[in-house]
Each structure stands twice: as C-alpha cells, then as structure tokens.
Design a protein around this motif. Structure first.
Motif, PDB file in Angstrom:
ATOM      1  N   THR A   3       0.818  -1.219   0.000  1.00  0.00           N
ATOM      2  CA  THR A   3       0.000   0.000   0.000  1.00  0.00           C
ATOM      3  C   THR A   3       0.845   1.259   0.000  1.00  0.00           C
ATOM      4  N   GLN A   4       1.920   1.267   0.776  1.00  0.00           N
ATOM      5  CA  GLN A   4       2.780   2.446   0.845  1.00  0.00           C
ATOM      6  C   GLN A   4       3.400   2.754  -0.515  1.00  0.00           C
ATOM      7  N   GLN A   5       3.871   1.737  -1.211  1.00  0.00           N
ATOM      8  CA  GLN A   5       4.468   1.934  -2.533  1.00  0.00           C
ATOM      9  C   GLN A   5       3.442   2.457  -3.529  1.00  0.00           C
ATOM     10  N   ILE A   6       2.226   1.936  -3.450  1.00  0.00           N
ATOM     11  CA  ILE A   6       1.175   2.394  -4.354  1.00  0.00           C
ATOM     12  C   ILE A   6       0.877   3.875  -4.130  1.00  0.00           C
ATOM     13  N   LYS A   7       0.805   4.291  -2.874  1.00  0.00           N
ATOM     14  CA  LYS A   7       0.532   5.703  -2.574  1.00  0.00           C
ATOM     15  C   LYS A   7       1.627   6.606  -3.138  1.00  0.00           C
ATOM     16  N   TRP A   8       2.884   6.183  -2.979  1.00  0.00           N
ATOM     17  CA  TRP A   8       3.990   6.977  -3.524  1.00  0.00           C
ATOM     18  C   TRP A   8       3.928   7.032  -5.044  1.00  0.00           C
ATOM     19  N   MET A   9       3.553   5.927  -5.675  1.00  0.00           N
ATOM     20  CA  MET A   9       3.441   5.897  -7.126  1.00  0.00           C
ATOM     21  C   MET A   9       2.362   6.862  -7.613  1.00  0.00           C
ATOM     22  N   ILE A  10       1.242   6.928  -6.884  1.00  0.00           N
ATOM     23  CA  ILE A  10       0.157   7.841  -7.266  1.00  0.00           C
ATOM     24  C   ILE A  10       0.633   9.289  -7.216  1.00  0.00           C
ATOM     25  N   PRO A  43      -1.315  19.312 -20.299  1.00  0.00           N
ATOM     26  CA  PRO A  43      -2.286  18.772 -19.330  1.00  0.00           C
ATOM     27  C   PRO A  43      -3.073  17.577 -19.865  1.00  0.00           C
ATOM     28  N   LEU A  44      -3.314  17.575 -21.198  1.00  0.00           N
ATOM     29  CA  LEU A  44      -4.055  16.451 -21.761  1.00  0.00           C
ATOM     30  C   LEU A  44      -3.254  15.154 -21.655  1.00  0.00           C
ATOM     31  N   ILE A  45      -1.955  15.219 -21.997  1.00  0.00           N
ATOM     32  CA  ILE A  45      -1.102  14.025 -21.912  1.00  0.00           C
ATOM     33  C   ILE A  45      -0.968  13.562 -20.470  1.00  0.00           C
ATOM     34  N   VAL A  46      -0.774  14.506 -19.556  1.00  0.00           N
ATOM     35  CA  VAL A  46      -0.653  14.151 -18.133  1.00  0.00           C
ATOM     36  C   VAL A  46      -1.935  13.494 -17.647  1.00  0.00           C
ATOM     37  N   LEU A  47      -3.078  14.050 -18.083  1.00  0.00           N
ATOM     38  CA  LEU A  47      -4.361  13.479 -17.676  1.00  0.00           C
ATOM     39  C   LEU A  47      -4.514  12.044 -18.184  1.00  0.00           C
ATOM     40  N   LEU A  48      -4.196  11.823 -19.458  1.00  0.00           N
ATOM     41  CA  LEU A  48      -4.345  10.495 -20.037  1.00  0.00           C
ATOM     42  C   LEU A  48      -3.435   9.479 -19.355  1.00  0.00           C
ATOM     43  N   PHE A  49      -2.176   9.848 -19.156  1.00  0.00           N
ATOM     44  CA  PHE A  49      -1.243   8.929 -18.502  1.00  0.00           C
ATOM     45  C   PHE A  49      -1.654   8.676 -17.048  1.00  0.00           C
ATOM     46  N   SER A  50      -2.082   9.732 -16.359  1.00  0.00           N
ATOM     47  CA  SER A  50      -2.449   9.593 -14.943  1.00  0.00           C
ATOM     48  C   SER A  50      -3.671   8.697 -14.790  1.00  0.00           C
ATOM     49  N   VAL A  51      -4.673   8.904 -15.670  1.00  0.00           N
ATOM     50  CA  VAL A  51      -5.881   8.082 -15.594  1.00  0.00           C
ATOM     51  C   VAL A  51      -5.539   6.623 -15.854  1.00  0.00           C
ATOM     52  N   PHE A  52      -4.740   6.384 -16.887  1.00  0.00           N
ATOM     53  CA  PHE A  52      -4.416   5.006 -17.254  1.00  0.00           C
ATOM     54  C   PHE A  52      -3.595   4.312 -16.169  1.00  0.00           C
ATOM     55  N   ILE A  53      -2.526   4.985 -15.705  1.00  0.00           N
ATOM     56  CA  ILE A  53      -1.625   4.358 -14.731  1.00  0.00           C
ATOM     57  C   ILE A  53      -2.247   4.335 -13.341  1.00  0.00           C
ATOM     58  N   ASN A  54      -2.824   5.462 -12.915  1.00  0.00           N
ATOM     59  CA  ASN A  54      -3.393   5.517 -11.568  1.00  0.00           C
ATOM     60  C   ASN A  54      -4.606   4.611 -11.426  1.00  0.00           C
ATOM     61  N   TYR A  55      -5.348   4.402 -12.535  1.00  0.00           N
ATOM     62  CA  TYR A  55      -6.488   3.475 -12.484  1.00  0.00           C
ATOM     63  C   TYR A  55      -6.012   2.076 -12.107  1.00  0.00           C
ATOM     64  N   LYS A  56      -4.906   1.648 -12.720  1.00  0.00           N
ATOM     65  CA  LYS A  56      -4.338   0.347 -12.387  1.00  0.00           C
ATOM     66  C   LYS A  56      -3.877   0.306 -10.932  1.00  0.00           C
ATOM     67  N   LEU A  61      -4.676  -1.164  -5.158  1.00  0.00           N
ATOM     68  CA  LEU A  61      -4.907  -0.684  -3.794  1.00  0.00           C
ATOM     69  C   LEU A  61      -6.224  -1.224  -3.243  1.00  0.00           C
ATOM     70  N   GLU A  62      -7.279  -1.202  -4.042  1.00  0.00           N
ATOM     71  CA  GLU A  62      -8.574  -1.725  -3.592  1.00  0.00           C
ATOM     72  C   GLU A  62      -8.499  -3.221  -3.323  1.00  0.00           C
ATOM     73  N   ARG A  63      -7.765  -3.943  -4.190  1.00  0.00           N
ATOM     74  CA  ARG A  63      -7.626  -5.386  -3.977  1.00  0.00           C
ATOM     75  C   ARG A  63      -6.861  -5.673  -2.690  1.00  0.00           C
ATOM     76  N   ASN A  64      -5.806  -4.897  -2.424  1.00  0.00           N
ATOM     77  CA  ASN A  64      -5.039  -5.076  -1.183  1.00  0.00           C
ATOM     78  C   ASN A  64      -5.894  -4.777   0.040  1.00  0.00           C
ATOM     79  N   GLN A  65      -6.707  -3.719  -0.042  1.00  0.00           N
ATOM     80  CA  GLN A  65      -7.570  -3.372   1.090  1.00  0.00           C
ATOM     81  C   GLN A  65      -8.630  -4.444   1.318  1.00  0.00           C
ATOM     82  N   HIS A  66      -9.153  -4.997   0.214  1.00  0.00           N
ATOM     83  CA  HIS A  66     -10.148  -6.070   0.344  1.00  0.00           C
ATOM     84  C   HIS A  66      -9.527  -7.298   0.992  1.00  0.00           C
ATOM     85  N   GLU A  67      -8.309  -7.646   0.573  1.00  0.00           N
ATOM     86  CA  GLU A  67      -7.628  -8.801   1.166  1.00  0.00           C
ATOM     87  C   GLU A  67      -7.333  -8.551   2.645  1.00  0.00           C
TER      88      GLU A  67
END
Length: 268
Positions: A3-10, A43-56, A61-67
C-alpha cells in the motif's frame, strides 16, 4: 506492491509524466509543435497517462484493502472461536464440579431432591454444550448480510409459521470486521431466543442501518427478555455489544419486543 508503494506511485507518476513530456518536447518536438500547442497538449497528456496508470494502481490498492479486510474478518472469527472455547471449557468445568458436589451429598444423605438437582445440572450442562457447539459452527461472514439471510432461513425451518422481514439499509463498509462478527452472533442469538421463548409470535423484523440495528417480534413478552433477569443469552449479547462500543437495550413497545443495538453516543 504494498500500500505504501502504491501511494507513492500515485504521487510520483504525474510529476514523472510532466518531466518526461517536457524533456521530449524541448529536445525533439519544438520544430513540429508550437509552444502554444505544446502548452495545451501538456495537461491532456498528463491526464491520459495519470488516468491510465493511476487506475491500475487504484485497482491494486482496492484489492489489497479487500484482502486486508478479509484477513481481519478471519482473525476476528478465530478470536471469537477461542472465546467460545474458553466459555465452553469454563461451563463444563463448573458443571462437573457441581455434579461431584451433588453426588457427594447424595452418598452421604441419600436425599431424593439431590437426584433432581443432579438431573437439572446435567440438563444445563447439555444445553450449554449444544449452545456452544452451534456457535462454533461459524458460517462465512465475508458477506454478512448473506450470512444473516442464510441463518434466518435455517432457523425459520424450525418454526415455518413465523415470517421474517429483512429491512437492510447498511452497506458492507458501515461496520468494522469485529462489529460484523459480534452483530451476527447477537442477531442470531436474538432470533433463537424469539423462536424458543416468545409466545404467539408470527412476525420477526430485522432493521439494519449504519447507526442502529433492531430485531423486532410481535410475540408475547417472554421472560427470557427480562432485563433484570440473569438469562445467559441476554448477558452474552450485552457483553458482545459492549466489546465493540455499542449498547444493547430490550424494550416492550406497542405490543412488540424490540432489541436495539446502537452506538453508545447515539443510545445516550
């Protein structure tokens, strides 16, 4: 990835994307892309990359919290089993000790009433063992609404003439894992008490909201719901509620018995 690594990646991914895009733009794309167009594209490129990568990342993160929630639930059930085992051990030990005392009295005095007391002690011992064994058969409380529905169906088979209504307005996230486990057993014990002790009961309603839970029956007020009595089931339910910071009350209103669970700050 924890979880900590995921937060830093975001946090880090948008900054890396901006830096990489600006470097490529100024090094190789200036002859082809004007500054004004590049400023709009950033901003458009940043938005597209952020949505794609942060969505993953959010999915991970949700799967880790569920587990983690599942593990907490399993641990709460294990703790509950250990507590029931201790109660069963203490109950059997006390009953066997009382039996030995009664038998000694019988050998010395040969009193007929001692036979009745021994039989009463044996019946109480058997009831406690049956009650504890039923509780040790812990169902899957991962989805505790489904677990309660399954329990209702099972108990309803004992008294098919009783209708059950489930008014469920609480989500799975409304309560902690420990609260779910304790409330499951409280609701189950309440229904068992109703089916066993209530007279002329035809309807049982279970209301659940994030702030309170109610078990309501329309039967004649049973002696087992006497708040001033020493009924084991009532004491057990009260102890369970207190262990998670909730308060259990039982009242008679409009010819109905209402068992109410509420957070202590809400109950006061």
């Amino acid at each position: 990835m924890n979880t900590q690594q995921i937060k830093w990646m975001i946090f880090i991914v948008p900054a890396l994307v901006i830096g990489l895009w600006e470097f490529i733009r100024h090094e190789w794309l200036l002859p082809y892309i004007s500054m004004e167009l590049g400023n709009w594209m950033t901003p458009l490129i940043v938005l597209l990359f952020s949505v794609f990568i942060n969505y993953k990342l959010f999915q991970i993160l949700e799967r880790n919290q569920h587990e983690l929630e599942q593990e907490k639930m399993k641990q709460a059930i294990i703790n509950e089993r250990q507590e029931i085992s201790r109660e069963l051990h203490d109950s059997i030990s006390q009953s066997l000790f009382l039996l030995s005392v009664k038998i000694d009295q019988l050998e010395k005095n040969n009193e007929p009433q001692t036979y009745e007391q021994i039989q009463l002690t044996i019946d109480r011992l058997q009831e406690n063992v049956r009650h504890s064994i039923k509780q040790l058969r812990t169902p899957n409380i991962t989805n505790w609404k489904s677990a309660i529905q399954s329990t209702i169906e099972q108990l309803n088979s004992e008294k098919p003439e009783v209708e059950f209504y489930l008014d469920w307005q609480a989500s799975e996230s409304s309560f902690s894992s420990e609260e779910k486990v304790q409330f499951f057993w409280i609701i189950r014990e309440a229904i068992m008490n109703i089916l066993k002790h209530a007279k002329n009961v035809t309807r049982v309603t279970i209301n659940a909201s994030p702030k309170e839970i109610k078990v309501i029956d329309n039967g004649t007020e049973p002696s087992s719901f006497d708040k001033h009595g020493s009924h084991y089931g009532i004491e057990m339910m009260q102890d369970r509620a207190q262990s998670v910071g909730w308060k259990l009350t039982i009242n008679r209103e409009n010819e109905q018995t209402i068992l109410r669970l509420a957070r202590k700050e809400e109950a006061n």
